[in-house]
Design an enzyme around this catalytic site. Structure first.
Site, PDB file in Angstrom:
ATOM      1  N   LYS A   1      37.664  47.586  39.527  1.00  0.00           N
ATOM      2  CA  LYS A   1      36.114  47.607  38.526  1.00  0.00           C
ATOM      3  C   LYS A   1      35.554  46.272  39.527  1.00  0.00           C
ATOM      4  O   LYS A   1      34.739  46.679  40.056  1.00  0.00           O
ATOM      5  CB  LYS A   1      35.850  47.596  37.378  1.00  0.00           C
ATOM      6  CG  LYS A   1      36.672  48.462  36.756  1.00  0.00           C
ATOM      7  CD  LYS A   1      36.164  48.777  34.890  1.00  0.00           C
ATOM      8  CE  LYS A   1      36.765  47.618  34.002  1.00  0.00           C
ATOM      9  NZ  LYS A   1      37.962  47.554  34.343  1.00  0.00           N
TER      10      LYS A   1
ATOM     11  N   ARG B   1      33.167  49.785  25.858  1.00  0.00           N
ATOM     12  CA  ARG B   1      34.134  50.211  25.883  1.00  0.00           C
ATOM     13  C   ARG B   1      34.549  51.114  25.223  1.00  0.00           C
ATOM     14  O   ARG B   1      35.826  50.532  24.867  1.00  0.00           O
ATOM     15  CB  ARG B   1      35.093  48.670  26.087  1.00  0.00           C
ATOM     16  CG  ARG B   1      35.939  48.686  27.123  1.00  0.00           C
ATOM     17  CD  ARG B   1      36.181  46.932  26.565  1.00  0.00           C
ATOM     18  NE  ARG B   1      36.210  46.811  27.687  1.00  0.00           N
ATOM     19  CZ  ARG B   1      36.472  46.302  29.082  1.00  0.00           C
ATOM     20  NH1 ARG B   1      38.007  46.112  28.938  1.00  0.00           N
ATOM     21  NH2 ARG B   1      36.416  44.868  30.070  1.00  0.00           N
TER      22      ARG B   1
ATOM     23  N   ARG C   1      48.327  40.680  40.462  1.00  0.00           N
ATOM     24  CA  ARG C   1      46.693  39.640  40.772  1.00  0.00           C
ATOM     25  C   ARG C   1      47.079  37.881  40.180  1.00  0.00           C
ATOM     26  O   ARG C   1      47.529  37.720  39.320  1.00  0.00           O
ATOM     27  CB  ARG C   1      45.776  40.376  39.698  1.00  0.00           C
ATOM     28  CG  ARG C   1      44.525  39.587  40.040  1.00  0.00           C
ATOM     29  CD  ARG C   1      43.813  40.991  39.075  1.00  0.00           C
ATOM     30  NE  ARG C   1      43.571  40.797  37.195  1.00  0.00           N
ATOM     31  CZ  ARG C   1      42.964  41.531  36.721  1.00  0.00           C
ATOM     32  NH1 ARG C   1      41.267  41.876  37.047  1.00  0.00           N
ATOM     33  NH2 ARG C   1      43.039  41.833  35.658  1.00  0.00           N
TER      34      ARG C   1
ATOM     35  N   ARG D   1      45.392  35.656  35.125  1.00  0.00           N
ATOM     36  CA  ARG D   1      45.140  36.056  34.021  1.00  0.00           C
ATOM     37  C   ARG D   1      45.973  35.952  32.756  1.00  0.00           C
ATOM     38  O   ARG D   1      46.949  36.731  32.725  1.00  0.00           O
ATOM     39  CB  ARG D   1      44.515  37.037  34.002  1.00  0.00           C
ATOM     40  CG  ARG D   1      42.627  36.789  34.713  1.00  0.00           C
ATOM     41  CD  ARG D   1      41.988  38.602  34.568  1.00  0.00           C
ATOM     42  NE  ARG D   1      42.176  38.481  34.154  1.00  0.00           N
ATOM     43  CZ  ARG D   1      41.275  40.205  33.856  1.00  0.00           C
ATOM     44  NH1 ARG D   1      40.297  39.922  34.599  1.00  0.00           N
ATOM     45  NH2 ARG D   1      41.178  40.975  32.227  1.00  0.00           N
TER      46      ARG D   1
ATOM     47  N   ARG E   1      46.496  46.182  26.471  1.00  0.00           N
ATOM     48  CA  ARG E   1      45.431  46.989  27.277  1.00  0.00           C
ATOM     49  C   ARG E   1      45.115  48.317  27.446  1.00  0.00           C
ATOM     50  O   ARG E   1      44.113  49.352  27.376  1.00  0.00           O
ATOM     51  CB  ARG E   1      45.032  45.428  28.534  1.00  0.00           C
ATOM     52  CG  ARG E   1      44.384  44.471  27.620  1.00  0.00           C
ATOM     53  CD  ARG E   1      45.035  44.029  29.126  1.00  0.00           C
ATOM     54  NE  ARG E   1      43.612  43.671  30.318  1.00  0.00           N
ATOM     55  CZ  ARG E   1      44.193  43.362  31.357  1.00  0.00           C
ATOM     56  NH1 ARG E   1      45.185  42.462  31.761  1.00  0.00           N
ATOM     57  NH2 ARG E   1      43.163  43.488  32.483  1.00  0.00           N
TER      58      ARG E   1
HETATM   59  P1  AP5 Z   1      40.300  44.375  39.271  1.00  0.00           P
HETATM   60  O1  AP5 Z   1      39.589  44.804  40.398  1.00  0.00           O
HETATM   61  O2  AP5 Z   1      40.285  43.112  39.359  1.00  0.00           O
HETATM   62  O3  AP5 Z   1      40.298  45.193  38.876  1.00  0.00           O
HETATM   63  P2  AP5 Z   1      40.093  45.947  36.869  1.00  0.00           P
HETATM   64  O4  AP5 Z   1      39.290  46.956  36.784  1.00  0.00           O
HETATM   65  O5  AP5 Z   1      38.454  45.055  37.246  1.00  0.00           O
HETATM   66  O6  AP5 Z   1      40.783  44.600  36.118  1.00  0.00           O
HETATM   67  P3  AP5 Z   1      40.520  44.520  34.491  1.00  0.00           P
HETATM   68  O7  AP5 Z   1      42.018  43.288  34.321  1.00  0.00           O
HETATM   69  O8  AP5 Z   1      39.527  42.676  35.615  1.00  0.00           O
HETATM   70  O9  AP5 Z   1      39.776  45.112  33.724  1.00  0.00           O
HETATM   71  P4  AP5 Z   1      39.602  45.506  32.467  1.00  0.00           P
HETATM   72  O10 AP5 Z   1      39.112  45.852  32.075  1.00  0.00           O
HETATM   73  O11 AP5 Z   1      41.258  45.126  31.700  1.00  0.00           O
HETATM   74  O12 AP5 Z   1      39.408  43.496  32.272  1.00  0.00           O
HETATM   75  P5  AP5 Z   1      37.935  42.962  32.170  1.00  0.00           P
HETATM   76  O13 AP5 Z   1      37.855  41.369  32.596  1.00  0.00           O
HETATM   77  O14 AP5 Z   1      36.184  43.220  31.894  1.00  0.00           O
HETATM   78  O15 AP5 Z   1      41.910  44.402  40.403  1.00  0.00           O
HETATM   79  C1  AP5 Z   1      43.121  44.940  39.923  1.00  0.00           C
HETATM   80  C2  AP5 Z   1      43.919  44.162  41.197  1.00  0.00           C
HETATM   81  O16 AP5 Z   1      43.919  45.396  42.584  1.00  0.00           O
HETATM   82  C3  AP5 Z   1      43.775  43.106  42.150  1.00  0.00           C
HETATM   83  O17 AP5 Z   1      44.469  42.477  42.365  1.00  0.00           O
HETATM   84  C4  AP5 Z   1      42.867  43.607  43.243  1.00  0.00           C
HETATM   85  O18 AP5 Z   1      43.104  43.200  44.163  1.00  0.00           O
HETATM   86  C5  AP5 Z   1      44.002  44.932  43.160  1.00  0.00           C
HETATM   87  N1  AP5 Z   1      43.427  45.926  43.789  1.00  0.00           N
HETATM   88  C6  AP5 Z   1      41.986  46.444  43.614  1.00  0.00           C
HETATM   89  N2  AP5 Z   1      41.520  47.536  44.575  1.00  0.00           N
HETATM   90  C7  AP5 Z   1      42.676  47.836  44.568  1.00  0.00           C
HETATM   91  C8  AP5 Z   1      42.856  49.154  45.951  1.00  0.00           C
HETATM   92  N3  AP5 Z   1      41.886  50.267  46.118  1.00  0.00           N
HETATM   93  N4  AP5 Z   1      44.305  48.842  45.937  1.00  0.00           N
HETATM   94  C9  AP5 Z   1      44.941  47.904  46.244  1.00  0.00           C
HETATM   95  N5  AP5 Z   1      44.417  47.023  45.489  1.00  0.00           N
HETATM   96  C10 AP5 Z   1      43.200  46.393  44.511  1.00  0.00           C
HETATM   97  O19 AP5 Z   1      38.134  42.524  30.166  1.00  0.00           O
HETATM   98  C11 AP5 Z   1      39.358  41.418  29.331  1.00  0.00           C
HETATM   99  C12 AP5 Z   1      39.347  41.560  28.423  1.00  0.00           C
HETATM  100  O20 AP5 Z   1      37.499  41.297  27.576  1.00  0.00           O
HETATM  101  C13 AP5 Z   1      39.374  42.794  27.104  1.00  0.00           C
HETATM  102  O21 AP5 Z   1      40.610  43.017  27.737  1.00  0.00           O
HETATM  103  C14 AP5 Z   1      38.480  42.732  26.398  1.00  0.00           C
HETATM  104  O22 AP5 Z   1      39.458  41.823  25.687  1.00  0.00           O
HETATM  105  C15 AP5 Z   1      37.386  41.830  26.062  1.00  0.00           C
HETATM  106  N6  AP5 Z   1      36.069  42.044  26.782  1.00  0.00           N
HETATM  107  C16 AP5 Z   1      35.791  42.677  27.718  1.00  0.00           C
HETATM  108  N7  AP5 Z   1      34.927  43.583  27.410  1.00  0.00           N
HETATM  109  C17 AP5 Z   1      35.189  43.791  26.609  1.00  0.00           C
HETATM  110  C18 AP5 Z   1      33.771  44.819  25.524  1.00  0.00           C
HETATM  111  N8  AP5 Z   1      33.137  45.482  26.053  1.00  0.00           N
HETATM  112  N9  AP5 Z   1      34.249  44.982  24.221  1.00  0.00           N
HETATM  113  C19 AP5 Z   1      35.022  44.262  23.953  1.00  0.00           C
HETATM  114  N10 AP5 Z   1      35.678  43.211  24.393  1.00  0.00           N
HETATM  115  C20 AP5 Z   1      35.970  43.424  25.568  1.00  0.00           C
HETATM  116 MG    MG Z   2      37.629  43.357  36.256  1.00  0.00          MG
END
Ligand code: AP5
Ligand code: MG
Length: 219
Positions: free
Chosen positions: A14, A89, A128, A161, A172
């Protein structure tokens, strides 16, 4: 105006894809995860409360997330729209978002769903690394930095992270399946869901998103 939601499991790409979409469509990237992590840099009661959830891979309470999202959307750069990464979410957040958008006379135009298996997500997240200074995201397998463990842009030492350890990633992913996955059906019924196979190179996934958005705009 273009209001987009970006959905997908942890590690589906994402953040990576949002960075490409904002360049093309000139809309700001709202990542609730990034907003929370920025809050954690301060030490106050709210950041201590948020930290308890994030580091364990649990969802932050709805009330906090919804209020933070609304505050962000009220900033002037969101007049052209937004791409929301990580919000909503769960179904409660979906309803809260719908209600708020109706209040401000807006609607969601498209929901991009990055589809990736849990096994691939786990592989991506445990490899990552990111720059604590400019937040650039790397992957030690697929997108490593030019020099070992140092950011290509700022030369700062990369970090991982706290929620990217295997045990927390698994939690997660389980929460995603239970809480977030059901919202796909909601947006599918509204004919807003664009399902993208995310199991390909970054540029390939990026092109798939561009084509799907173009097709949706013209239909
Ligand atoms: P990356 O692009 O970083 O993936 P991502 O989908 O953004 O993964 P996240 O871990 O950020 O998602 P998340 O939803 O768990 O975390 P968030 O920060 O939103 O890519 C991942 C890796 O793969 C990288 O190394 C990249 O280089 C690689 N990659 C990417 N594309 C690739 C490809 N095509 N091929 C190969 N490699 C690739 O949320 C974190 C926390 O915040 C949650 O757990 C929760 O506690 C809280 N939170 C956030 N939003 C809410 C909400 N709405 N409600 C409640 N709690 C929330
Ligand atoms: Mg992310």
């Amino acid at each position: 105006m273009l209001n987009i939601i970006l959905l997908g499991a942890p590690g589906a790409g994402k953040g990576t894809q949002a960075a490409n979409i904002i360049k093309k469509y000139k809309i700001p990237h709202i990542s609730t995860g990034d907003l929370f992590r920025a809050t954690l840099k301060q030490d106050n009661p709210i950041s201590r409360e948020i930290q308890k959830y994030i580091n364990k891979g649990r969802l932050v309470p709805d009330k906090i997330v919804i209020s933070m999202f609304k505050t962000r959307v009220q900033r002037p750069d969101c007049r052209s729209g937004f791409i929301s990464d990580g919000f909503p979410r769960n179904l409660f957040q979906v309803k809260a978002l719908d209600g708020y958008l109706e209040e401000i006379n807006r609607k969601i135009d498209a929901v991009i769903y990055l589809k990736l298996s849990s096994a691939e997500s786990l592989k991506r997240l445990t490899a990552r690394w990111l720059c604590p200074s400019c937040n650039r995201v790397y992957n030690m397998i697929t997108q490593p930095p030019k020099k070992d463990s140092v950011c290509d842009c700022c030369g700062v030492k990369l970090i991982q992270r706290k929620d990217d350890v295997p045990e927390t990633v698994k939690r997660r992913l389980a929460i995603y399946k239970k809480e977030t996955f059901p919202i796909l059906a909601y947006y599918s019924k509204q004919k807003k869901l664009l399902t993208i196979d995310a199991n390909a190179q970054v540029a390939v996934v990026s092109n798939r998103i561009k084509s799907a958005l173009k097709k949706a705009k013209n239909s």
